[in-house]
Design a protein around this motif. Structure first.
Motif, PDB file in Angstrom:
ATOM      1  N   ALA A  99      84.138 -12.822  56.900  1.00 19.45           N
ATOM      2  CA  ALA A  99      83.045 -13.854  57.429  1.00 19.45           C
ATOM      3  C   ALA A  99      83.953 -15.391  57.673  1.00 19.45           C
ATOM      4  CB  ALA A  99      82.012 -13.829  56.489  1.00 19.45           C
ATOM      5  N   LEU A 100      84.867 -15.541  56.749  1.00 20.43           N
ATOM      6  CA  LEU A 100      85.480 -16.756  56.721  1.00 20.43           C
ATOM      7  C   LEU A 100      86.148 -16.825  58.041  1.00 20.43           C
ATOM      8  CD1 LEU A 100      86.295 -17.208  52.876  1.00 20.43           C
ATOM      9  CD2 LEU A 100      84.955 -18.585  54.027  1.00 20.43           C
ATOM     10  N   VAL A 101      86.906 -16.089  58.433  1.00 20.84           N
ATOM     11  CA  VAL A 101      87.977 -15.875  59.581  1.00 20.84           C
ATOM     12  C   VAL A 101      87.029 -16.216  60.747  1.00 20.84           C
ATOM     13  CG1 VAL A 101      89.147 -14.561  61.172  1.00 20.84           C
ATOM     14  CG2 VAL A 101      89.763 -14.812  58.687  1.00 20.84           C
ATOM     15  N   LEU A 102      85.789 -15.384  60.852  1.00 21.80           N
ATOM     16  CA  LEU A 102      84.651 -15.786  61.856  1.00 21.80           C
ATOM     17  C   LEU A 102      84.092 -17.173  61.934  1.00 21.80           C
ATOM     18  CD1 LEU A 102      82.935 -12.292  62.159  1.00 21.80           C
ATOM     19  CD2 LEU A 102      84.951 -13.277  63.652  1.00 21.80           C
ATOM     20  N   ALA A 103      84.069 -17.688  60.803  1.00 18.09           N
ATOM     21  CA  ALA A 103      83.401 -18.839  60.666  1.00 18.09           C
ATOM     22  C   ALA A 103      84.418 -19.986  61.094  1.00 18.09           C
ATOM     23  CB  ALA A 103      83.066 -19.160  59.224  1.00 18.09           C
TER      24      ALA A 103
END
Length: 167
Positions: A99-103
């Motif tokens: 999720a952090l990578v996508l954000a």
């Protein structure tokens, strides 16, 4: 037991994150395209979580409340339960980092648009997410070493060979 796609995904993502955080110049095209590669890898991993091999599928390791409670209860009791894929806490960390990578990919892309170019709050958010990802990755690596000792498995080797062996 991790298949080739999961292992390539893992080490490609590790490389992208380390390069972007420590080596590549922020705002330059190599940084941007490395971020896009990382985001694309996460999207591919999400798809693989539905169609991939047994231990790559989310259904095998998704951290439901009951799976988490059972895992925590076993740890408190000093019982090492072997999970051939991700254990429930590892699954939480994996999902958080994806999720952090996508954000990061989204906030990075937004900074290049006319609407958000030069917005300080967005730059600050992107930097915060990057720091959170690095902190999470460090915790993830430390937990893999600790859990490997507790479970008596070679977790790092398994991410290279695909075979989670006990010792």
């Amino acid at each position: 037991m991790w298949d080739r796609f999961v292992r390539v995904f893992h080490w490609t993502l590790v490389s992208c994150v380390l390069l972007n955080y420590f080596a590549l110049e922020k705002g330059e095209w190599p940084h941007e395209w490395t971020g896009y590669l990382a985001s694309a890898m996460v999207v591919a991993r999400i798809a693989w979580g539905f169609i991939g091999s047994r231990h790559a599928r989310f259904s095998d390791f998704f951290p439901t409340p009951s799976r988490l409670m059972e895992h925590l209860r076993a740890m408190r009791q000093g019982r090492a339960v072997l999970h051939w894929g991700h254990n429930p806490l590892g699954a939480v960390m994996m999902l958080l980092m994806m999720a952090l990578v996508l954000a990061l990919g989204l906030t990075g892309w937004m900074q290049g648009t006319d609407t958000y170019f030069g917005e300080e709050w967005l730059q600050d958010l992107h930097e915060f997410l990057a720091n959170a990802l690095i902190a999470s990755a460090g915790l993830h690596a430390a937990a893999a070493l600790v859990m490997g000792r507790i479970e008596r498995t070679r977790l790092v080797r398994a991410m290279v060979t695909g075979v989670k062996e006990r010792y």
